[in-house]
Design a protein around this motif. Structure first.
Motif, short mmCIF file in Angstrom:
data_model
loop_
_atom_site.label_atom_id
_atom_site.label_comp_id
_atom_site.label_asym_id
_atom_site.label_seq_id
_atom_site.Cartn_x
_atom_site.Cartn_y
_atom_site.Cartn_z
N UNK A 16 0.82 -1.22 0.00
CA UNK A 16 0.00 0.00 0.00
C UNK A 16 0.85 1.26 0.00
N UNK A 17 1.90 1.25 0.84
CA UNK A 17 2.81 2.40 0.92
C UNK A 17 3.54 2.58 -0.40
N UNK A 18 3.97 1.49 -1.01
CA UNK A 18 4.70 1.55 -2.28
C UNK A 18 3.84 2.14 -3.38
N UNK A 19 2.57 1.67 -3.45
CA UNK A 19 1.65 2.18 -4.48
C UNK A 19 1.39 3.66 -4.27
N UNK A 20 1.18 4.01 -2.98
CA UNK A 20 0.93 5.43 -2.65
C UNK A 20 2.11 6.27 -3.05
N UNK A 21 3.33 5.78 -2.80
CA UNK A 21 4.53 6.53 -3.15
C UNK A 21 4.71 6.67 -4.64
N UNK A 22 4.28 5.64 -5.39
CA UNK A 22 4.47 5.67 -6.85
C UNK A 22 3.50 6.63 -7.51
N UNK A 23 2.24 6.63 -7.05
CA UNK A 23 1.20 7.37 -7.76
C UNK A 23 0.79 8.67 -7.09
N UNK A 24 1.02 8.77 -5.80
CA UNK A 24 0.58 9.97 -5.09
C UNK A 24 1.26 11.21 -5.58
N UNK A 25 2.56 11.14 -5.84
CA UNK A 25 3.30 12.33 -6.25
C UNK A 25 3.22 12.61 -7.72
N UNK A 26 2.68 11.65 -8.50
CA UNK A 26 2.67 11.83 -9.95
C UNK A 26 1.36 12.45 -10.45
N UNK A 27 0.44 12.79 -9.54
CA UNK A 27 -0.84 13.38 -9.93
C UNK A 27 -0.61 14.74 -10.59
N UNK A 28 -1.12 14.90 -11.80
CA UNK A 28 -0.88 16.13 -12.54
C UNK A 28 -1.73 17.27 -11.98
N UNK A 29 -1.17 18.46 -11.86
CA UNK A 29 -1.97 19.61 -11.41
C UNK A 29 -3.01 19.96 -12.46
N UNK A 30 -4.12 20.52 -12.02
CA UNK A 30 -5.18 20.90 -12.95
C UNK A 30 -4.70 22.04 -13.84
N UNK A 31 -4.95 21.91 -15.12
CA UNK A 31 -4.58 22.95 -16.07
C UNK A 31 -5.73 23.96 -16.14
N UNK A 32 -5.45 25.25 -15.92
CA UNK A 32 -6.53 26.25 -15.97
C UNK A 32 -7.17 26.27 -17.35
N UNK A 33 -8.48 26.43 -17.38
CA UNK A 33 -9.19 26.50 -18.65
C UNK A 33 -8.89 27.82 -19.35
N UNK A 34 -8.88 27.77 -20.66
CA UNK A 34 -8.63 28.97 -21.44
C UNK A 34 -9.95 29.68 -21.73
N UNK A 35 -9.93 31.01 -21.69
CA UNK A 35 -11.08 31.83 -22.03
C UNK A 35 -10.63 32.84 -23.08
N UNK A 36 -11.08 32.65 -24.33
CA UNK A 36 -10.68 33.53 -25.42
C UNK A 36 -11.71 34.64 -25.58
N UNK A 37 -11.24 35.88 -25.50
CA UNK A 37 -12.12 37.04 -25.54
C UNK A 37 -11.87 37.81 -26.84
N UNK A 38 -12.90 37.92 -27.67
CA UNK A 38 -12.78 38.63 -28.93
C UNK A 38 -13.16 40.10 -28.79
N UNK A 39 -12.39 40.96 -29.44
CA UNK A 39 -12.62 42.41 -29.40
C UNK A 39 -12.45 42.96 -30.81
N UNK A 40 -13.40 43.81 -31.25
CA UNK A 40 -13.26 44.50 -32.53
C UNK A 40 -12.68 45.88 -32.26
N UNK A 41 -11.50 46.13 -32.80
CA UNK A 41 -10.86 47.44 -32.61
C UNK A 41 -10.16 47.79 -33.90
N UNK A 42 -10.67 48.77 -34.59
CA UNK A 42 -10.28 49.08 -35.96
C UNK A 42 -8.80 49.43 -36.11
#
Length: 297
Positions: A16-42
């Motif tokens: 159990x400790x071995x599995x926890x050590x192998x996978x616990x630290x490898x959890x990827x951080x959440x990637x922030x979602x992208x928000x694309x904002x369009x603007x019309x500026x001549x």
């Protein structure tokens, strides 16, 4: 027996400790979602980026998103982005808003609440032109804005209905349109009152005259794409409602203003659409296709 059980228990704990050590630290951080904002500026891409910097930082922090401001210099390019739903949020001028709401199911969440008079569509000529009224434009050359512009395209086409024009030119920006009139390349041009006041000092210096004022145009609006998830939409609304005054002023929206009703303006745009196949023709006969055919028989 007891020693075997203890040995088995120790082995399970070790695994159990071995599995926890192998996978616990490898959890990827959440990637922030992208928000694309369009603007019309001549033609002012750099200015747009600077203008929206504080809004971008604020919204990124409040929504835990990677906010990307994407300026475009005219409505035609903006229409392409809306049709492909590349923009999650749009600071939309009226013509663009009518298309996005009517055809692509974007939702208006805030008004850009400009004073209504600055949204007045105008048709202008050089002051030394003999043209006095809109009917005098028959067999003349006129410059319009790009498809998607309320004051520069949809409303003037509606008002010019029934005329035969020598030719219709298209200006990529309001400034370019006024240069075409100044140079005598076209006899008249369609532009909003706001942009007329802004660009009337084109070079060489020219005096202009208004020959026609069109109907009221609703204010621009901030739109959200239908692809934005409901929970995220509520998060964005809340953040923008609570934004400090200097943030909303930078971005150009008014949280307390009533969102304009676009139903009538969308109907106007739909009435103009059948004329769009005529605008590229020379001469440009601004009648519906069946009427134009009957008139030529």
């Amino acid at each position: 027996m007891f020693s075997r059980s203890l040995l088995l228990l120790q082995l399970l704990i070790f695994i159990g400790i071995s599995i926890s050590g192998c996978f616990g630290g490898s959890e990827k951080p959440k990637v922030p979602k992208k928000l694309t904002v369009g603007v019309v500026n001549y033609g002012q891409t750099k200015l747009s980026q600077q203008q929206y910097n504080r809004f971008k930082t604020y919204l990124s922090t409040k929504t835990q998103s990677v906010v990307d401001i994407e300026p475009t210099y005219n409505e035609l390019r903006a229409i392409r982005q809306i049709r492909s739903r590349n923009w999650d949020m749009v600071f939309a001028p009226p013509g663009l808003a009518a298309i996005a709401i009517g055809k692509k199911r974007y939702e208006a969440i805030f008004s850009m609440a400009e004073v209504s008079s600055v949204q007045t569509p105008l048709i202008i000529v050089r002051d030394d032109s003999p043209i006095q009224k809109i009917s005098d434009l028959a067999n003349k050359t006129i410059a319009l804005g790009q498809k998607g512009s309320a004051a520069g395209y949809y409303v003037p086409l509606y008002d010019l209905f029934g005329l035969t024009l020598k030719e219709i030119n298209f200006a990529s920006t309001p400034k370019k349109l006024m240069e075409l009139i100044s140079q005598g390349t076209v006899d008249a041009g369609a532009i909003s009152k706001k942009n007329f006041e802004r660009y009337r000092q084109v070079k060489p210096k020219t005096n202009f005259r208004i020959i026609h004022e069109g109907r009221y145009i609703p204010s621009g609006v901030v739109l959200l794409a239908p692809t934005v998830e409901r929970n995220r939409e509520q998060q964005i609304r809340r953040a923008m409602e609570q934004a400090p005054a200097h943030i909303t002023a930078d971005a150009g929206y008014v949280p307390s203003a009533t969102i304009p009703n676009y139903k009538q303006f969308i109907k106007l745009v739909e009435k103009v659409r059948p004329l769009e196949q005529r605008v590229e023709e020379t001469p440009a006969v601004l009648l519906y296709p069946t009427e134009s055919t009957a008139a030529n028989e």
